[in-house]
Every structure is written in C-alpha cells, then in structure tokens.
Design an enzyme around this catalytic site. Structure first.
Site, mmCIF file in Angstrom:
data_model
loop_
_atom_site.group_PDB
_atom_site.id
_atom_site.type_symbol
_atom_site.label_atom_id
_atom_site.label_comp_id
_atom_site.label_asym_id
_atom_site.label_seq_id
_atom_site.Cartn_x
_atom_site.Cartn_y
_atom_site.Cartn_z
ATOM 1 N N HIS A 1 0.845 -1.191 0.000
ATOM 2 C CA HIS A 1 0.000 0.000 0.000
ATOM 3 C C HIS A 1 0.880 1.240 0.000
ATOM 4 O O HIS A 1 1.945 1.231 0.623
ATOM 5 C CB HIS A 1 -0.907 0.015 1.244
ATOM 6 C CG HIS A 1 -2.069 0.929 1.103
ATOM 7 N ND1 HIS A 1 -1.993 2.267 1.409
ATOM 8 C CD2 HIS A 1 -3.327 0.705 0.649
ATOM 9 C CE1 HIS A 1 -3.169 2.826 1.158
ATOM 10 N NE2 HIS A 1 -3.994 1.902 0.701
ATOM 11 N N ASP B 1 -7.922 -5.578 0.196
ATOM 12 C CA ASP B 1 -8.399 -6.371 -0.936
ATOM 13 C C ASP B 1 -7.984 -7.833 -0.862
ATOM 14 O O ASP B 1 -8.463 -8.649 -1.641
ATOM 15 C CB ASP B 1 -7.885 -5.766 -2.246
ATOM 16 C CG ASP B 1 -8.545 -4.439 -2.511
ATOM 17 O OD1 ASP B 1 -9.730 -4.304 -2.171
ATOM 18 O OD2 ASP B 1 -7.886 -3.533 -3.035
HETATM 19 N N1 CMC Z 1 4.165 -7.562 -4.749
HETATM 20 C C1 CMC Z 1 5.498 -7.542 -4.914
HETATM 21 N N2 CMC Z 1 6.264 -6.442 -4.788
HETATM 22 C C2 CMC Z 1 5.632 -5.294 -4.489
HETATM 23 C C3 CMC Z 1 4.237 -5.233 -4.302
HETATM 24 C C4 CMC Z 1 3.495 -6.428 -4.439
HETATM 25 N N3 CMC Z 1 2.176 -6.425 -4.283
HETATM 26 N N4 CMC Z 1 3.868 -3.968 -4.013
HETATM 27 C C5 CMC Z 1 5.002 -3.249 -4.024
HETATM 28 N N5 CMC Z 1 6.066 -4.046 -4.311
HETATM 29 C C6 CMC Z 1 7.473 -3.631 -4.367
HETATM 30 C C7 CMC Z 1 7.738 -2.865 -5.657
HETATM 31 O O1 CMC Z 1 8.195 -3.723 -6.673
HETATM 32 C C8 CMC Z 1 8.797 -1.888 -5.206
HETATM 33 O O2 CMC Z 1 10.024 -2.564 -5.181
HETATM 34 P P1 CMC Z 1 11.403 -1.766 -5.507
HETATM 35 O O3 CMC Z 1 11.533 -0.727 -4.428
HETATM 36 O O4 CMC Z 1 12.441 -2.834 -5.440
HETATM 37 O O5 CMC Z 1 11.213 -1.160 -6.869
HETATM 38 C C9 CMC Z 1 8.428 -1.563 -3.761
HETATM 39 O O6 CMC Z 1 7.682 -2.708 -3.302
HETATM 40 C C10 CMC Z 1 7.565 -0.312 -3.630
HETATM 41 O O7 CMC Z 1 6.462 -0.431 -4.497
HETATM 42 P P2 CMC Z 1 5.829 0.773 -5.301
HETATM 43 O O8 CMC Z 1 5.099 0.254 -6.490
HETATM 44 O O9 CMC Z 1 6.867 1.819 -5.533
HETATM 45 O O10 CMC Z 1 4.806 1.319 -4.224
HETATM 46 P P3 CMC Z 1 3.545 2.224 -4.499
HETATM 47 O O11 CMC Z 1 3.262 2.913 -3.241
HETATM 48 O O12 CMC Z 1 3.739 3.046 -5.718
HETATM 49 O O13 CMC Z 1 2.403 1.153 -4.837
HETATM 50 C C11 CMC Z 1 0.592 -0.336 -4.636
HETATM 51 C C12 CMC Z 1 1.415 0.750 -3.945
HETATM 52 C C13 CMC Z 1 -0.658 -0.639 -3.794
HETATM 53 C C14 CMC Z 1 0.092 0.153 -6.017
HETATM 54 C C15 CMC Z 1 1.445 -1.607 -4.809
HETATM 55 O O14 CMC Z 1 1.856 -2.074 -3.550
HETATM 56 C C16 CMC Z 1 0.737 -2.701 -5.594
HETATM 57 O O15 CMC Z 1 0.771 -2.691 -6.836
HETATM 58 N N6 CMC Z 1 0.047 -3.664 -4.875
HETATM 59 C C17 CMC Z 1 -0.723 -4.667 -5.538
HETATM 60 C C18 CMC Z 1 -2.073 -4.081 -5.917
HETATM 61 C C19 CMC Z 1 -2.994 -3.891 -4.732
HETATM 62 O O16 CMC Z 1 -3.137 -4.766 -3.897
HETATM 63 N N7 CMC Z 1 -3.660 -2.726 -4.691
HETATM 64 C C20 CMC Z 1 -4.646 -2.416 -3.667
HETATM 65 C C21 CMC Z 1 -4.274 -1.277 -2.799
HETATM 66 S S1 CMC Z 1 -5.354 -1.146 -1.382
HETATM 67 C C22 CMC Z 1 -6.915 -0.720 -1.994
HETATM 68 C C23 CMC Z 1 -6.956 0.532 -2.765
HETATM 69 O O17 CMC Z 1 -6.253 1.490 -2.462
HETATM 70 O O18 CMC Z 1 -7.727 0.602 -3.697
#
Ligand code: CMC
Length: 429
Positions: free
Chosen positions: A306, A364
């Site tokens: 998140h 989720d």
């Molecule tokens: N699985 C594996 N690695 C992950 C994941 C994951 N679900 N989420 C983040 N990472 C890693 C990502 O690869 C990155 O690694 P590095 O620093 O080595 O590049 C690091 O963690 C930080 O991730 P980010 O994408 O920069 O973080 P963000 O804040 O931009 O993204 C997120 C947040 C929710 C989009 C992301 O964690 C994700 O894609 N999660 C899966 C989708 C999900 O479950 N979304 C629901 C969110 S809660 C409900 C809502 O808000 O609607």
C-alpha cells in the site's frame, strides 16, 4: 509564538516557506508562493510527498496502521455502527443522535428508486459488459435525470444530490449485476435496511421468496464501512479534481468510479481473487512468491502492499475476521482459496523481501473470498467498493466545494519535449 518556516536556498537566495501543522500527522511545507518567489515548480509525480488539500474527514497513520473517520477508529465504527451511520458521520462530521439517524435513514431510503427511463440504458449494453463500465455510464447518466440537483452553488441541491447518490448507487449496482447475470431487475424494498435491501435487489428472483440472511447482511454492511473513505487516494483525488472545475456531482462521482476500476486501486480485489485461483494449491505458493520478487517479472502479489500503510492495513484485519464469519455462516469448511490466502500471508509476512519493503496484506486480500462466498461474481467486487466509497467521495467533494479558498486544480509539469521549432511543409520532411 512565531510560525515555523522552512528555508529553501535557490541560487544563493533563501526563500522562507511557511510550515502548516494539522491536528495529528505530518506537517506540510506551504509551497504555494514558490513559483512567484523563485520561478520554479516542485516535482513530485505520484504525489509521494505532496498534500493536495486540507481535510477534516479521514486520517491514516500508515506506519502504525491507524485509520480514523472524523477521529473515530475504524475498528469501533465497524464493530458498533452501521454503514448509514458512517455515511452520516463522514458527511456531517459527527455521529448522529437517534433522531438524526432515523431521519437520515428515512431520507436515503426514499431516494432508492431510479428514474424508470434510466433502466432502458442497461439494455443498450452488451450482456458481457463489465459491471464497472455500466457503473461509470449509469452514475454519470444520473446528471441527465436529476437536473434539479446539479447546481453546485446551492447547498440544498448539493445535499439532495448527495442523498440521491448514496441511495441510488446500490440500485444501479444491483441493476448492473442483474443485467450481468441475465436476471430480471428487482426494485428496492424500503422496509429493508440499506444493505439488506441491496442484497435483495441482487439475489431475489420473481419466482420465489427471498429472505435476507442477517449474518451476511451485517458482514456486507461492515465491508461497506471499511471501504467508505480513505483520505486522498487516486479516485478521491480524481473526484476532487473533477469537482474543482465546477462539474456536477454525478459527473464527478462517475470520474471517481472510472479511476477506482484500475487494478492498482479498487480493481485489486478482483485481481487478488483471480491470483488466489491461479495459485490454486498451497504447494504452488513458493513459485508465486519467487515471481513477485523477480525484478524481471511484472507479477505482483495482488492484495499486498500500500502507498500509505507500511504496517498491517487495519481494514484487512477486520476483513479477515469477517471472512471467517461469512464462511462459517455458509457452512463452507476448508475453502481452498482461504487456505491458499492464509498460507500466502504467513509466508509473505516472514519473507525478507516483504519485510524489508513493508508489504502487508491490504483490504483487498480477503475481501474477494468473502464476496465470492456471498454469491457475487468477481466482476462485481469493484462495484461493491464503488458503492461504499461513493459516500467518501461525496463527503470529500462537499468539503472541497464548501471551502471558501477552493480553486480549480491545475498541476504544472517539467517539460522535457522538443524546444520551439518551425513547422516544415509535408513535402519537405
Ligand atoms: N508484490 C510484490 N512487490 C511489491 C508489491 C506487491 N504487491 N507492491 C510493491 N512491491 C514492491 C515494488 O516492486 C517496489 O520494489 P522496488 O523498491 O524494489 O522497486 C516496492 O515494493 C515499492 O512499491 P511501489 O510500487 O513503488 O509502491 P507504491 O506505493 O507506488 O504502490 C501499490 C502501492 C498498492 C500500487 C502496490 O503495492 C501494488 O501494486 N500492490 C498490488 C495491488 C494492490 O493490492 N492494490 C490495492 C491497494 S489497497 C486498496 C486501494 O487502495 O484501492
């Protein structure tokens, strides 16, 4: 006491920027005069360090895993309150008295039907249309039916539009579901409570009596409370930005629904369930964990991670409990998806990659299993999220419109395209 400032040095010239303090949470540096004083913008794609507005509605402490609506912890609201009480709280800023609550419930209930002509819209969609596409269209279309509540400068019209959306979005969601499964539309029944009414609009059929299961209704009501608001997330920011131009509230909420649909946001519940189904059995978990960690593989564990929570999402804890309650009530023992989910969570929470990146299950992760057990197809999961979030979007939209300092949202950019160049005639290129 002198106000705190932050000094920024640009080419040897120092600029003092005001620091603003909220009631709780991080302070902000007020950069509004920066362009005037220095000719520079700030650069923060994805808004990772940017507060886009002042708000009194929802507070999240992502490090501690705390979520408050108007100051009240989500755990207390989910345990003791109901969804319409949460709606009142988000909109009005206080918990209702018994009289205020019954008046509010009555007002919402009296708006549950949609204009009969709107039903015709549904028949224009392909049968295999995703229910979210129908939601974007039909909520936007409300503005074509309720002209008497689109004047955003009239507080009474704003209030009526808010009531209409809280009341009618469940009806539209149920219609989208019925169309999706090819069953006749079911009208709202106003002697039922909000969530029971939604369940009967989804699952009743004309050929037999439908009795709402109170355990499932309570569980879904709680799921709605958990999803009702979440501060300045992508869809809420979309609603605010759309609303900042003076667009009517129905159009703004339709914009929020469109944004919510993406798999990184509200679409994650659908994606999480599909992922659990794809994993299928506990023995395949290590393979998927390895893929999630592989930089060259775009796969991510859906329902994990998140932007704000760097701790267990407090909503996910309540959701996990709700999942068990629902499966128990329905007599579903040894659900293979639940087994995979729990083992996946256990492994991920003890894995160095997930620990180091502070990736915890989010709301989720468990919601899909619960909604599936209740009988909703995966395509409906994000629709249910949109239904609940409508209240938060409206509260945030109202707060923005009622702020005397409100102006149109207009971010700037760092231009990296071609510098000025002259047009070349087509036969000379
Ligand atoms: N699985 C594996 N690695 C992950 C994941 C994951 N679900 N989420 C983040 N990472 C890693 C990502 O690869 C990155 O690694 P590095 O620093 O080595 O590049 C690091 O963690 C930080 O991730 P980010 O994408 O920069 O973080 P963000 O804040 O931009 O993204 C997120 C947040 C929710 C989009 C992301 O964690 C994700 O894609 N999660 C899966 C989708 C999900 O479950 N979304 C629901 C969110 S809660 C409900 C809502 O808000 O609607």
């Amino acid at each position: 006491m002198t106000a705190k400032t932050a000094a920024l040095s640009v080419d040897g010239n120092s600029v003092d920027l005001k620091i603003k303090q909220g009631t709780i949470g991080p302070s902000v540096v007020d950069i509004a005069p920066l362009y005037k004083d220095t000719g520079m913008f700030t650069f923060d794609p994805g808004f990772t360090s940017t507060a886009s507005c002042e708000s009194q509605i929802t507070y999240i402490d992502g490090d501690e895993g705390i979520l408050l609506y108007r100051g009240y912890p989500i755990e207390q609201l989910a345990e003791h309150g109901d969804f319409l009480e949460t709606c009142y709280l988000l909109l009005e800023g206080k918990l209702p008295t018994a009289q205020e609550k019954s008046d509010f419930d009555y007002r919402v209930t009296r708006h549950t039907m949609v204009h009969e002509q709107l039903l015709r819209f549904f028949h224009g969609f392909r049968r295999d249309a995703h229910p979210m596409s129908i939601m974007v269209a039909s909520v936007g279309a409300l503005s074509a039916f309720y002209h008497d509540s689109t004047d955003i400068n009239d507080p009474k019209q704003r209030m009526i539009a808010s009531m209409r959306m809280i009341a009618k979005v469940p009806t539209l969601a149920a219609l989208a579901y019925k169309y999706h499964v090819g069953q006749p539309f079911v009208y709202p029944q106003n002697d039922l409570d909000y969530t029971s009414n939604f369940l009967q609009m989804c699952f009743a059929v004309p050929c037999e009596e439908y009795k709402v299961n109170p355990v499932l209704s309570r569980a879904l009501d709680r799921i709605f409370i958990l999803h009702a608001d979440h501060e300045q997330n992508a869809s809420t920011s979309t609603v605010r930005l759309a609303g900042s131009s003076g667009a009517n509230p129905f159009a703004c909420i339709a914009a929020g629904i469109a944004c919510l649909w993406g798999p990184a946001h509200g679409g994650a519940n659908e994606a999480a369930l599909k992922m659990l189904e794809e994993i299928g059995t506990v023995d395949r978990i290590p393979e998927f964990i390895a893929r999630a960690k592989d930089k060259n593989d775009p796969f991510r564990l859906m329902g994990f991670g998140h932007r704000v929570y760097k701790n267990y999402d407090p909503r996910a804890k309540i959701m996990q409990k709700t999942t068990h309650e629902v499966l128990n009530e329905l007599g579903i023992k040894d659900d293979p998806l639940l087994e995979v989910a729990m083992e996946l969570e256990r492994i991920a929470l003890s894995d160095e990659y997930f620990i180091e990146k502070k990736l915890y299950p989010n709301i989720d992760f468990y919601s899909g299993i619960t909604l599936k057990a209740m009988g909703f197809p995966t395509a409906m999961f994000t629709v249910l999220f949109a239904l609940a979030r409508t209240t938060g979007w409206i509260a945030q939209w109202k707060e923005m419109i009622e702020d005397p300092a409100q102006k149109i949202g207009r971010p700037r950019q760092l231009y990296t395209g071609a510098p000025r160049r002259d047009y070349v005639n087509i036969n000379q290129r």
